[in-house]
Design an enzyme around this catalytic site. Structure first.
Site, short mmCIF file in Angstrom:
data_model
loop_
_atom_site.label_atom_id
_atom_site.label_comp_id
_atom_site.label_asym_id
_atom_site.label_seq_id
_atom_site.Cartn_x
_atom_site.Cartn_y
_atom_site.Cartn_z
N THR A 157 0.85 -1.18 0.00
CA THR A 157 0.00 0.00 0.00
C THR A 157 0.89 1.24 0.00
O THR A 157 1.86 1.30 0.75
CB THR A 157 -0.90 0.01 1.24
OG1 THR A 157 -1.70 -1.17 1.24
CG2 THR A 157 -1.82 1.23 1.24
N ASP A 209 -8.83 0.75 5.08
CA ASP A 209 -8.94 2.20 5.26
C ASP A 209 -8.55 2.99 4.01
O ASP A 209 -8.94 4.14 3.85
CB ASP A 209 -8.04 2.65 6.41
CG ASP A 209 -6.58 2.32 6.16
OD1 ASP A 209 -6.29 1.24 5.60
OD2 ASP A 209 -5.72 3.15 6.51
#
Ligand code: ASP
Length: 171
Positions: free
Chosen positions: A26, A57
């Site tokens: 990420t 998230d």
């Protein structure tokens, strides 16, 4: 047409892309233009062994990333459940709005995560800038860094992240 140099090279990339033990990556990205406009980008979650349907998230504005030209921006990698529960990216920008410095706001947002009750407390990493282009990187683990580049720099530079320890708690 461009050819893939060798099958061995390709095999390595395929392995990296498909081995669930190693699928991670990420990426947080924050940019500010000369007029002060700020944007954040976060790649979709690289979390391995995700529960089917889990969002993480990364795509949630306010959790994995948040930008407001008036105050600054923040983005997270790490355990998304924590960033969602604490609205971490938004919290950090909110602390900037309340007049805290970038370092104080980042530390406060990390401390909020440390203070979360319940299960599944784990690693969190933050990058952030304020409206003046000051930048910071924070992590709950040692040895993490982030890179930045300003218009006057020919190349990017790497800086260590400030550590705010968050003791892992899984049960
Ligand atoms: N934050 C991501 C998620 O929880 C994972 C990651 O940053 O690697 O989905």
């Amino acid at each position: 047409m461009r050819k893939i140099a060798s099958r061995a090279d390709l095999a390595r990339w395929v392995e990296l892309a498909t081995d669930p033990e190693r699928t991670k990556g990420t990426v947080n990205f924050i940019a500010q233009d000369r007029d002060g406009n700020i944007c954040t980008g976060v790649s979709t979650s690289g979390w391995a062994w995700k529960y089917p349907g889990r969002l993480g998230d990364s795509p949630i504005i306010g959790a994995g990333n948040y930008a407001d030209n008036r105050y600054g921006a923040a983005a997270c990698t790490g355990m998304g459940e924590m960033a969602i529960r604490a609205s971490t990216a938004h919290s950090l920008v909110f602390y900037l709005k309340m007049g805290l410095s970038l370092a104080e706001a980042s530390e406060r947002a990390m401390t909020d995560l440390r203070d979360l009750g319940g299960r599944f407390i784990s690693v969190m990493n933050l990058v952030a800038i304020d409206k003046d282009g000051n930048h910071a990187g924070f992590s709950s683990e040692d040895g993490r860094s982030y890179i930045y580049q300003t218009p006057d720099m020919p190349d990017c530079e790497e800086l260590p992240r400030t550590v705010v320890p968050i003791p892992p708690r899984w049960g």
